[in-house]
Scaffold this motif. Sequence first.
Motif, mmCIF file in Angstrom:
data_model
loop_
_atom_site.group_PDB
_atom_site.id
_atom_site.type_symbol
_atom_site.label_atom_id
_atom_site.label_comp_id
_atom_site.label_asym_id
_atom_site.label_seq_id
_atom_site.Cartn_x
_atom_site.Cartn_y
_atom_site.Cartn_z
ATOM 1 N N SER A 48 32.210 3.774 -15.713
ATOM 2 C CA SER A 48 33.187 5.476 -16.171
ATOM 3 C C SER A 48 33.014 5.945 -17.461
ATOM 4 O O SER A 48 33.289 7.130 -17.896
ATOM 5 C CB SER A 48 34.428 5.664 -15.369
ATOM 6 O OG SER A 48 35.145 4.540 -15.938
ATOM 7 N N THR A 78 28.039 5.764 -17.815
ATOM 8 C CA THR A 78 27.539 6.769 -17.167
ATOM 9 C C THR A 78 26.227 6.748 -17.579
ATOM 10 O O THR A 78 25.428 7.090 -16.677
ATOM 11 C CB THR A 78 28.170 7.915 -17.300
ATOM 12 O OG1 THR A 78 28.409 8.247 -18.896
ATOM 13 C CG2 THR A 78 29.505 8.040 -16.627
ATOM 14 N N GLN A 95 22.523 5.767 -15.276
ATOM 15 C CA GLN A 95 21.121 6.456 -14.931
ATOM 16 C C GLN A 95 19.977 6.072 -15.602
ATOM 17 O O GLN A 95 18.898 6.053 -14.739
ATOM 18 C CB GLN A 95 21.431 7.870 -15.749
ATOM 19 C CG GLN A 95 22.610 8.958 -15.350
ATOM 20 C CD GLN A 95 22.694 10.411 -16.009
ATOM 21 O OE1 GLN A 95 21.728 10.767 -15.922
ATOM 22 N NE2 GLN A 95 23.691 10.323 -16.624
ATOM 23 N N ALA A 108 33.704 7.347 -7.006
ATOM 24 C CA ALA A 108 32.908 8.149 -6.092
ATOM 25 C C ALA A 108 31.679 9.022 -7.084
ATOM 26 O O ALA A 108 30.544 9.222 -6.869
ATOM 27 C CB ALA A 108 33.805 9.256 -5.660
ATOM 28 N N LYS A 109 32.508 9.321 -8.287
ATOM 29 C CA LYS A 109 31.497 10.077 -9.371
ATOM 30 C C LYS A 109 29.991 9.176 -9.971
ATOM 31 O O LYS A 109 29.277 9.361 -10.219
ATOM 32 C CB LYS A 109 32.212 10.370 -10.442
ATOM 33 C CG LYS A 109 33.057 11.462 -10.221
ATOM 34 C CD LYS A 109 34.084 11.928 -11.625
ATOM 35 C CE LYS A 109 34.923 12.851 -11.279
ATOM 36 N NZ LYS A 109 35.940 13.223 -12.399
ATOM 37 N N THR A 154 28.927 6.887 -7.950
ATOM 38 C CA THR A 154 27.888 6.862 -6.627
ATOM 39 C C THR A 154 27.136 7.960 -6.875
ATOM 40 O O THR A 154 25.928 8.210 -6.758
ATOM 41 C CB THR A 154 28.656 6.788 -5.454
ATOM 42 O OG1 THR A 154 29.487 5.671 -5.433
ATOM 43 C CG2 THR A 154 27.738 6.926 -4.317
ATOM 44 N N GLU A 155 27.608 9.262 -7.337
ATOM 45 C CA GLU A 155 27.042 10.646 -7.405
ATOM 46 C C GLU A 155 25.982 10.421 -8.365
ATOM 47 O O GLU A 155 24.742 10.835 -8.340
ATOM 48 C CB GLU A 155 28.069 11.554 -8.000
ATOM 49 C CG GLU A 155 28.506 12.697 -6.777
ATOM 50 C CD GLU A 155 29.355 13.382 -7.351
ATOM 51 O OE1 GLU A 155 29.242 14.509 -8.220
ATOM 52 O OE2 GLU A 155 30.546 13.696 -6.685
ATOM 53 N N LEU A 156 26.103 9.550 -9.409
ATOM 54 C CA LEU A 156 25.321 9.375 -10.472
ATOM 55 C C LEU A 156 24.125 8.553 -10.301
ATOM 56 O O LEU A 156 22.982 8.511 -10.958
ATOM 57 C CB LEU A 156 26.012 8.722 -11.724
ATOM 58 C CG LEU A 156 26.735 9.777 -12.904
ATOM 59 C CD1 LEU A 156 27.172 9.010 -13.958
ATOM 60 C CD2 LEU A 156 25.750 10.746 -13.146
#
Length: 359
Positions: free
Chosen positions: A193, A198, A202, A222-223, A225-227
């Motif tokens: 995080s 982050t 990516q 959750a964020k 996972t979104e990334l």
Amino acid sequence: MKVFAEGKKGREVPANAMKAVRFHEHGGPEVLRYEEAPDPVPDSDEALVRVKACALNHLDIWGRAGLKNVEIPMPHISGSDVSGVVEWVPPEEKEFRKGDEVIVNPGLGCGRCEKCALGKDNQCRRYTILGYGVDGGYAELVKVRRNSLLRKPERMSWVEAASFPLVFLTAYHMLVTKAQTGPGDTVLVVGGSSGVGTAAIQVAKLLGAKVIATAGDGGKLAKATELGADHVINHYEQDVLGEVQRLTGKKGVDVVVEHVGKATWEGSVKALAKGGRLVLCGATTGAEVTTDLRYVYNRELTVYGSFMAGRGELLKVVDLFNEGRLKTVVDSAFPLSDAASAQKRMEESRHFGKIVLEV
Ligand SMILES: [Zn+2]
């Protein structure tokens, strides 16, 4: 209207006082003072940038708190990641002119030595970082090397543009240049995080790897996972090593991205598969660790230290953003005058992605 006066060497330079956040002594966030400071006076190999936004990095906190054997010039202005508008360039500057929208390479090599010539400016003996060895972007104006100027990606806001250079060039250097990550690799991103976390999620996905990321609460997981993280682990509630073994069928991961240090190091070493690579760019929880060397030789592990990146690697990162293949992750924006609250948020690990100051 800005008043210009004759500066040293007879150049026209601004002679006003600007607003800046400075510290005059080391300490907690309370030593940060929002105050007037003299406008920076650029040399002929420098440019003056009117700052629009400046992102925080852990380096700002280390500099403010003070490190053994590191002399920080006082009073000091932190801030390595700047977006803004060119305010002044010397007449001989051909590529950039007043009014251009720019971001700034935070790394400062000497530009003359063998390492700089090889494009490894981060290994230059005189290397320093904007806002660390010299005054940075927690201010209305910052002076930077002319060859540190880069065009701001057009689609980005000022806050977004300030948020990516340092952490993405770091993640790129770790995963591409050092660990040579590729398709088929599984990458464990510890502290997924954070800014560098982050970015690493990516970059690892872009390289075709499978990503396991750790974070400290459900919202952050959750964020992540979104990334693009394929699997996430709550490092407070779950046994990270056990989960890595389960997710990899006891094989372990090929690459670990480490920046947490003491709190995670032993687990990171043990999580590696045979032939695994551990890349380390920081140690936010402490730098003194113990390593069971039997893991290192039995499994033929490689440990890479990683520090910033060469200018060419930042140019590649900018291209990837311009192509839409990476995205900025902004946690929050604070006014410059409230830099102390912004740093507190970072120290308390309440953020996901980058905290940015708006100037
Ligand atoms: Zn050099």
